[in-house]
Design an enzyme around this catalytic site. Structure first.
Site, PDB file in Angstrom:
ATOM      1  N   SER A 186       0.813  -1.211   0.000  1.00  0.00           N
ATOM      2  CA  SER A 186       0.000   0.000   0.000  1.00  0.00           C
ATOM      3  C   SER A 186       0.855   1.274   0.000  1.00  0.00           C
ATOM      4  O   SER A 186       1.626   1.507  -0.915  1.00  0.00           O
ATOM      5  CB  SER A 186      -0.951  -0.045   1.204  1.00  0.00           C
ATOM      6  OG  SER A 186      -1.946   0.937   1.123  1.00  0.00           O
ATOM      7  N   ASP A 240      10.876   5.097  -9.694  1.00  0.00           N
ATOM      8  CA  ASP A 240      10.533   5.696 -10.993  1.00  0.00           C
ATOM      9  C   ASP A 240      11.333   6.962 -11.276  1.00  0.00           C
ATOM     10  O   ASP A 240      11.618   7.278 -12.434  1.00  0.00           O
ATOM     11  CB  ASP A 240       9.037   6.012 -11.051  1.00  0.00           C
ATOM     12  CG  ASP A 240       8.203   4.772 -11.368  1.00  0.00           C
ATOM     13  OD1 ASP A 240       8.794   3.687 -11.487  1.00  0.00           O
ATOM     14  OD2 ASP A 240       6.970   4.898 -11.489  1.00  0.00           O
ATOM     15  N   LYS A 281      -0.611  -4.060  -3.285  1.00  0.00           N
ATOM     16  CA  LYS A 281      -1.900  -3.557  -2.794  1.00  0.00           C
ATOM     17  C   LYS A 281      -2.027  -2.112  -3.242  1.00  0.00           C
ATOM     18  O   LYS A 281      -1.408  -1.219  -2.679  1.00  0.00           O
ATOM     19  CB  LYS A 281      -1.963  -3.667  -1.271  1.00  0.00           C
ATOM     20  CG  LYS A 281      -3.067  -2.864  -0.581  1.00  0.00           C
ATOM     21  CD  LYS A 281      -4.451  -3.259  -1.019  1.00  0.00           C
ATOM     22  CE  LYS A 281      -5.511  -2.594  -0.142  1.00  0.00           C
ATOM     23  NZ  LYS A 281      -5.764  -1.174  -0.461  1.00  0.00           N
TER      24      LYS A 281
END
Length: 366
Positions: A122, A133, A147
């Site tokens: 999460s 990224d 999740k």
């Protein structure tokens, strides 16, 4: 001889999400975040301030189940540049909402290694995905849980509500965090082995980081450097199940003083052997030899918890953790990753600027 009366006053017990933070080597910080709750962003900021002018950091998100989105965004904000995307979410009936770093790291671009495992979920995956990224740090460990769903609670009668999934979370490159859970049971989803994106990415979406590195979506966050979780042996499980280290620490401090410079030497190990015999805990010399470092680290950690508190015991565990040691060894690689990304992005921006200037110069001749 008679009952004693006590008045017990209820107190507010804070639950901190930054369990431990310290300089694990000169100039190298270590922070462990256990979850994301109302105070996590502030706790991480305070921890970084207390660490001071560091030139490397290990951020431990292993077994972090997530929590509040706002706190995850706030933590990622402290490692990214102002304005960079942290995460976005959208669904079939909801417009895209983008969360960006509102403050940024203030130019503190020290090497960063983020430890993750299959228990990282999460909001913790949001932090790891954003750092990966943007090529800000090296993600190390196992593929995370996957999740990435947004629930909206619709109030119903009788003080009840319906929690309906309305959107999904995406990393800055557009990767879906959520793992596919179709055609499997709830038990299998949580506990059993699943398709391993570390060895088979054929069914996962392909995206690019800021510098052009390939990353995969739709199955959690895949690490840049894979480290398999260490499985406990039957001997280790036996000692843990019987609370052996806790009980030995209580026994040991009765007749010994433990100082901050304490180390588990051969004399302590001999006393530990006697304690195992007294408690009828089965062991062999081969068991102790094969698990020597692990046993000594657990003895020291439990003694430090007993003498100096939970933080000091957690510090001992971190210092002896093979995953943390591997992360420290990978800090130069994390620096190389970030430096290379900055170089590639600068080249790309310069090329774009040159092209724009060329178009501007040619405009009057058209």
């Amino acid at each position: 001889d008679k009952p004693l009366d006590f008045t017990v006053v209820r107190d507010e017990i804070p639950r901190y999400s930054v369990g431990v933070h310290f300089l694990i080597r000169p100039g190298i910080g270590y922070i462990h975040i256990s979850g994301f709750q109302e105070t996590t962003e502030r706790e991480v900021r305070d921890a970084l301030d207390q660490l001071g002018d560091i030139h490397g950091l290990v951020l431990d998100l292993r077994q972090n189940p997530g929590g509040l989105l706002s706190e995850g965004v706030g933590v990622a904000d402290q490692f990214l540049k102002k304005g960079q995307v942290v995460v976005s979410h959208h669904g079939r009936a909801s417009a895209e909402k983008v969360y960006r770093a509102s403050k940024g790291n203030g130019g503190k671009d020290y090497p960063l290694v983020v430890l993750v495992n299959r228990g990282t979920a999460s909001a913790a995956e949001i932090v790891a995905g954003a750092i990966q990224d943007h090529d800000r740090g090296l993600i190390v460990g196992e593929t995370t849980f996957g999740k990435g769903l947004v629930q909206t609670v619709y109030p119903l009668s009788e003080n009840t509500g319906l929690a309906l999934t309305t959107a999904k979370y995406y990393t800055p490159s557009g990767r879906l965090i959520q793992r596919d859970y179709s055609n499997i049971s709830l038990y299998d989803y949580y506990y059993n082995d699943r398709e391993n994106p570390e060895t088979d990415n054929t069914n996962h979406e392909v995206k690019m980081t800021d510098s052009g590195r390939t990353v995969y979506g739709g199955g959690g966050i895949s690490p840049d450097v894979k480290i398999a979780s260490i499985k406990t042996s039957k001997f280790q499980e036996s000692l843990l199940e019987k609370y052996t280290f806790f009980n030995f620490a209580k026994h040991y401090v009765i007749s010994h003083k433990v100082a901050k410079q304490f180390e588990v030497d051969d004399a302590v190990m001999q006393e530990f052997r006697k304690f195992l015999d007294e408690q009828k805990v089965p062991f062999t010399e081969a068991d102790l030899a094969e698990n020597n470092d692990w046993v000594r680290a657990n003895i020291k950690a439990e003694l430090f918890i007993n003498e100096f508190g939970q933080q000091e015991g957690m510090r001992v565990h971190a210092e002896s953790d093979p995953g943390v040691q591997k992360a420290l060894d990978l800090l130069p690689q994390a620096k190389q990753l970030a430096d290379n990304a900055r170089h590639i992005i600068a080249q790309r921006n310069n090329a774009r600027l040159t092209a724009q200037q060329g178009e501007t110069a040619a405009a009057p001749n058209r």
